[in-house]
Design a protein around this motif. Structure first.
Motif, short mmCIF file in Angstrom:
data_model
loop_
_atom_site.label_atom_id
_atom_site.label_comp_id
_atom_site.label_asym_id
_atom_site.label_seq_id
_atom_site.Cartn_x
_atom_site.Cartn_y
_atom_site.Cartn_z
N THR A 12 -13.68 -1.83 -6.82
CA THR A 12 -13.19 -1.30 -8.10
C THR A 12 -14.15 -0.29 -8.73
O THR A 12 -13.80 0.32 -9.75
CB THR A 12 -12.94 -2.44 -9.10
N LEU A 13 -15.33 -0.08 -8.14
CA LEU A 13 -16.29 0.85 -8.74
C LEU A 13 -15.74 2.26 -8.93
O LEU A 13 -15.91 2.86 -9.99
CB LEU A 13 -17.56 0.89 -7.89
N PRO A 14 -15.08 2.84 -7.91
CA PRO A 14 -14.59 4.22 -8.09
C PRO A 14 -13.26 4.33 -8.83
O PRO A 14 -12.74 5.43 -9.00
CB PRO A 14 -14.45 4.72 -6.65
N VAL A 15 -12.69 3.20 -9.26
CA VAL A 15 -11.37 3.20 -9.90
C VAL A 15 -11.56 3.33 -11.41
O VAL A 15 -12.27 2.55 -12.03
CB VAL A 15 -10.58 1.92 -9.59
N HIS A 16 -10.87 4.32 -12.01
CA HIS A 16 -11.07 4.59 -13.43
C HIS A 16 -9.80 4.47 -14.26
O HIS A 16 -9.85 4.65 -15.47
CB HIS A 16 -11.64 6.00 -13.62
N ASN A 17 -8.64 4.22 -13.66
CA ASN A 17 -7.42 4.11 -14.44
C ASN A 17 -6.48 3.07 -13.86
O ASN A 17 -6.63 2.67 -12.69
CB ASN A 17 -6.71 5.47 -14.54
N SER A 18 -5.53 2.64 -14.65
CA SER A 18 -4.63 1.55 -14.27
C SER A 18 -3.71 1.92 -13.12
O SER A 18 -3.34 1.05 -12.32
CB SER A 18 -3.78 1.13 -15.48
N ASP A 19 -3.33 3.19 -13.02
CA ASP A 19 -2.45 3.61 -11.93
C ASP A 19 -3.11 3.40 -10.58
O ASP A 19 -2.52 2.81 -9.66
CB ASP A 19 -2.06 5.09 -12.09
N ASN A 20 -4.35 3.89 -10.45
CA ASN A 20 -5.08 3.71 -9.19
C ASN A 20 -5.40 2.24 -8.95
O ASN A 20 -5.41 1.77 -7.81
CB ASN A 20 -6.37 4.52 -9.20
N LEU A 21 -5.66 1.52 -10.04
CA LEU A 21 -5.94 0.09 -9.92
C LEU A 21 -4.74 -0.64 -9.33
O LEU A 21 -4.88 -1.50 -8.46
CB LEU A 21 -6.29 -0.49 -11.28
N GLY A 22 -3.52 -0.28 -9.79
CA GLY A 22 -2.32 -0.90 -9.26
C GLY A 22 -2.14 -0.62 -7.79
O GLY A 22 -1.73 -1.50 -7.02
N ARG A 23 -2.45 0.62 -7.38
CA ARG A 23 -2.33 0.97 -5.96
C ARG A 23 -3.34 0.18 -5.12
O ARG A 23 -2.99 -0.33 -4.05
CB ARG A 23 -2.56 2.47 -5.77
N PHE A 24 -4.56 0.07 -5.61
CA PHE A 24 -5.58 -0.70 -4.91
C PHE A 24 -5.15 -2.17 -4.79
O PHE A 24 -5.32 -2.79 -3.74
CB PHE A 24 -6.92 -0.61 -5.64
N GLY A 25 -4.61 -2.69 -5.89
CA GLY A 25 -4.19 -4.09 -5.89
C GLY A 25 -3.08 -4.35 -4.88
O GLY A 25 -3.08 -5.38 -4.21
N THR A 26 -2.15 -3.42 -4.77
CA THR A 26 -1.05 -3.56 -3.81
C THR A 26 -1.59 -3.56 -2.38
O THR A 26 -1.18 -4.39 -1.55
CB THR A 26 -0.04 -2.41 -3.98
N ILE A 27 -2.51 -2.65 -2.10
CA ILE A 27 -3.09 -2.56 -0.75
C ILE A 27 -3.85 -3.83 -0.41
O ILE A 27 -3.68 -4.41 0.67
CB ILE A 27 -4.01 -1.33 -0.65
N ILE A 28 -4.68 -4.28 -1.34
CA ILE A 28 -5.49 -5.47 -1.08
C ILE A 28 -4.63 -6.71 -0.94
O ILE A 28 -4.82 -7.54 -0.03
CB ILE A 28 -6.53 -5.65 -2.21
N GLY A 29 -3.63 -6.85 -1.81
CA GLY A 29 -2.75 -8.02 -1.73
C GLY A 29 -1.97 -8.07 -0.44
O GLY A 29 -1.76 -9.15 0.13
N THR A 30 -1.54 -6.88 0.04
CA THR A 30 -0.79 -6.83 1.29
C THR A 30 -1.67 -7.08 2.50
O THR A 30 -1.32 -7.83 3.42
CB THR A 30 -0.10 -5.46 1.44
N ALA A 31 -2.84 -6.45 2.49
CA ALA A 31 -3.74 -6.54 3.65
C ALA A 31 -4.43 -7.90 3.75
O ALA A 31 -4.78 -8.32 4.86
CB ALA A 31 -4.78 -5.43 3.58
N ALA A 32 -4.62 -8.57 2.61
CA ALA A 32 -5.37 -9.82 2.62
C ALA A 32 -4.75 -10.86 3.54
O ALA A 32 -5.45 -11.51 4.33
CB ALA A 32 -5.47 -10.38 1.20
N GLY A 33 -3.43 -11.01 3.49
CA GLY A 33 -2.77 -12.00 4.34
C GLY A 33 -2.90 -11.67 5.81
O GLY A 33 -3.04 -12.57 6.65
N PHE A 34 -2.87 -10.38 6.14
CA PHE A 34 -3.01 -9.98 7.54
C PHE A 34 -4.42 -10.24 8.05
O PHE A 34 -4.61 -10.85 9.11
CB PHE A 34 -2.66 -8.50 7.69
N PHE A 35 -5.42 -9.80 7.28
CA PHE A 35 -6.80 -9.96 7.73
C PHE A 35 -7.27 -11.41 7.68
O PHE A 35 -8.17 -11.79 8.44
CB PHE A 35 -7.73 -9.07 6.90
N ALA A 36 -6.67 -12.21 6.82
CA ALA A 36 -7.01 -13.63 6.78
C ALA A 36 -6.22 -14.43 7.82
O ALA A 36 -6.33 -15.66 7.88
CB ALA A 36 -6.77 -14.20 5.39
#
Length: 279
Positions: free
Chosen positions: A163-187
């Motif tokens: 989250t260090l390079p993230v400065h706004n809610s729009d990008n935060l939402g995109r990051f959250g979607t990517i992490i939430g989707t990828a987490a189940g696969f990588f785990a």
């Protein structure tokens, strides 16, 4: 600093949408298992006397790992929203040091991660205990909670960097979607790691997630009577270049991956923040 931590915890737990979205990845994996995966996987392990119990703990272990990733991300996202809204500037004007502000978000994200993982652990285990009659010893419970306490530190550091390079809610939402989707696969919670190609296994092995899942599975899943092939299939063991890693090996590997892989990202993120004149 205590008042900052209390404020951040209140912001998280007072929002039902925050809580639900933070464990959405874990909930999706659990629902997918119940609706689609449970029957198919059970058919492949009918020769095992306790096959249903093994699969239940297999899912539970991966789901705890997913919850650790996603809930600490939501905890750290509070910092991004406060930067965007100007709340951080108000804290700085009031005389609170940057170090205390940063530390308050890290601690609150850690508390959120631990509480939510323990909650996911309790709810999903209760389901399997009621419907599949699985049991667990107090030693297993203690080791599981201990591992949650340890890995939550790593996931907080991971998401602090993300989250260090993230400065706004729009990008935060995109990051959250990517992490939430990828987490189940990588785990490896959607499909047993042993069914993946060698290339996919190698890619997954570059991240800490599968090792964390494996550590939980070694604590929770009954292993008596399981062949090495079944253990490799379900992610109970990890073998690299013919060497099967022990639990201490994997703990060391998880920590090393965090330090090496995310150390570079941390340096980049800190530089980005400094250039952007935010904490």
């Amino acid at each position: 600093m205590y008042s900052l931590i209390r404020r951040e915890l209140s912001l998280y737990f007072s929002s039902v949408s925050n809580v639900l979205m933070s464990i959405l990845g874990a909930l999706i994996s659990f629902i997918l298992y119940l609706i689609f995966l449970q029957h198919n996987l059970s058919q492949n392990f009918t020769y095992l006397k306790n096959g249903q119990e093994i699969l239940g703990f297999w899912l539970l272990s991966g789901t705890i790992a997913v919850a650790g990733i996603t809930t600490t991300f939501t905890g750290m996202s509070l910092l991004v929203r406060d930067i965007e809204s100007g709340t951080i500037a108000d804290f700085l004007v009031s005389g609170v040091s940057k170090m205390k502000i940063r530390l308050s978000y890290l601690i609150s994200a850690y508390v959120i991660g631990v509480l939510m993982q323990v909650s996911v652990f309790g709810v999903i285990f209760s389901y399997f205990a009621i419907f599949d009659r699985v049991t667990m010893s107090l030693v297993q419970v203690g080791k599981t909670v201990g591992l949650i306490l340890f890995t939550s530190v790593l996931w907080v550091l991971f998401n602090a960097v993300v989250t260090l390079p993230v400065h706004n809610s729009d990008n935060l939402g995109r990051f959250g979607t990517i992490i939430g989707t990828a987490a189940g696969f990588f785990a490896t919670v959607y499909i047993p790691v042993g069914t993946l190609s060698k290339t996919a296994q190698s890619i997954i092995g570059l991240t800490p997630a599968p090792y964390v899942s494996t550590l939980f599975r070694q604590i929770l899943m009954p292993q008596s009577g399981l062949t090495n092939e079944v253990k490799d299939l379900l992610g109970l063991t990890f073998t690299i270049k013919g060497v099967t890693l022990t639990s201490p090996d994997m703990l060391l590997m998880v920590t090393t991956i965090f330090l090496l892989f995310f150390g570079g990202l941390l340096a980049i993120g800190l530089f980005w923040r400094r250039e952007s004149n935010v904490i």
